[in-house]
Scaffold this active site. Structure first.
Site, PDB file in Angstrom:
ATOM      1  N   TYR A  92       0.804  -1.224   0.000  1.00 34.61           N
ATOM      2  CA  TYR A  92       0.000   0.000   0.000  1.00 34.61           C
ATOM      3  C   TYR A  92       0.836   1.271   0.000  1.00 34.61           C
ATOM      4  CZ  TYR A  92      -3.500  -3.452   1.344  1.00 34.61           C
ATOM      5  OH  TYR A  92      -4.316  -4.560   1.379  1.00 34.61           O
ATOM      6  N   HIS A  97      -4.609   6.048  -1.052  1.00 32.50           N
ATOM      7  CA  HIS A  97      -5.228   5.869   0.268  1.00 32.50           C
ATOM      8  C   HIS A  97      -4.233   6.106   1.408  1.00 32.50           C
ATOM      9  CE1 HIS A  97      -9.025   5.039   1.960  1.00 32.50           C
ATOM     10  NE2 HIS A  97      -8.870   3.770   2.301  1.00 32.50           N
ATOM     11  N   PHE A 142      -4.787  -1.202   9.847  1.00 32.26           N
ATOM     12  CA  PHE A 142      -5.493  -1.085   8.572  1.00 32.26           C
ATOM     13  C   PHE A 142      -6.557   0.002   8.711  1.00 32.26           C
ATOM     14  CE2 PHE A 142      -3.430  -5.124   7.932  1.00 32.26           C
ATOM     15  CZ  PHE A 142      -2.994  -5.019   6.612  1.00 32.26           C
ATOM     16  N   ASP A 169      -6.984  11.013   3.099  1.00 33.23           N
ATOM     17  CA  ASP A 169      -7.283  11.229   1.683  1.00 33.23           C
ATOM     18  C   ASP A 169      -8.763  11.536   1.483  1.00 33.23           C
ATOM     19  OD1 ASP A 169      -7.373   8.326   2.520  1.00 33.23           O
ATOM     20  OD2 ASP A 169      -8.446   8.190   0.615  1.00 33.23           O
TER      21      ASP A 169
END
Length: 273
Positions: A92, A97, A142, A169
């Site tokens: 990620y 994100h 997460f 975001d």
């Protein structure tokens, strides 16, 4: 002549006397409210005696009571908590994100703060901006469970919510646009939803939104936020990160209003060029 006789003679003359030595002073003393007859002399002597007795029996003030009480030192200020939202792991990194993580990393780099500590299910860094203590946090739970980490930090350190800045975001802002707000809802962002839930439903904490734009065509939003940036986007985003770091410094050192004005009127790099 006896003491009583002399006192009667003086009173009969109605001539001022010196009460300390009971003799006629050279310069008459005027007592406008006292007529010196035997009765009034007795009352005045009684008042003088009572006053002298009260002064002799009153306890003197202790030296520490006379001294000006020193002010107790103020307790150390509670730190600001600067939280960036994202997902942990290589998969990620540098995706849309995770721009909240990137902003926290930018602050840490500029201010020389190490992010190597792990506690409260987050990567933690402690330091200062100017003389203001700060705590940087990147929850490792997460995105959808970010509140587990943030709620625990706020509760343990008793940080006022007005000193908790959350960076995340935002699909609804144009790409690379920043927006500073004093409070608000989650706007459909699952990370923010989790934080509000773990702060007992309170929405009264500042947030810095980073625009990532809308997905092109009919692309699913969940897939879009996991996409990396192209080269041009990365250049624009790097400029945005610099502006964000400046905005956070202004927030801590000069207050929310100045920071919001700075952020909300700032133009993205593409508009400056």
């Amino acid at each position: 002549m006896s003491f009583g006789a002399s006192l009667s003679s003086v009173a009969a003359l109605r001539f001022p006397i010196c009460l300390h030595c009971f003799r006629t002073p050279r310069t008459p003393i005027s007592f406008p409210y006292l007529s010196l007859n035997p009765g009034s002399l007795h009352i005045f002597a009684s008042m003088t005696s009572s006053f002298t007795a009260s002064m002799s029996t009153s306890s003197p003030l202790a030296p520490d009571q006379l001294a000006v009480e020193e002010k107790k030192p103020a307790p150390p200020p509670k730190p600001w908590l600067i939280v960036g939202l994202g997902n942990p792991g290589k998969k990620y990194e540098r995706t849309r994100h995770n721009v909240g993580f990137e902003m926290v990393d930018a602050v840490a780099e500029v201010e020389g703060i190490s992010m190597s500590s792990v506690s409260f299910k987050a990567l933690i860094g402690k330091g200062f901006i100017g003389d203001v203590p700060i705590m940087l946090a990147k929850p490792q739970t997460f995105m959808n469970a970010s509140g587990e980490s943030v709620g625990a930090i706020v509760s343990y350190y008793k940080i006022p919510l007005k000193q908790v800045l959350v960076i995340f975001d935002d699909l609804d802002l144009p790409f690379a646009k920043l927006r500073m707000l004093p409070k608000g809802g989650h706007g459909g962002h699952n990370g923010m939803r989790s934080i509000i839930d773990h702060l007992k439903g309170s929405r009264d904490f500042p947030r810095l939104r980073i625009g990532i734009g809308r997905p092109p065509g009919k692309m699913d939003a969940a897939n879009f936020v996991m996409r990396p940036f192209n080269k041009q986007e990365r250049e624009e985003l790097d400029f945005t990160m610099q502006v964000g770091v400046d905005a956070i410094r202004i927030l801590l050192l000069e207050g929310f209003n100045k920071s919001a004005t700075f952020v909300n009127t700032n133009k993205p790099l593409e508009q400056i060029g």
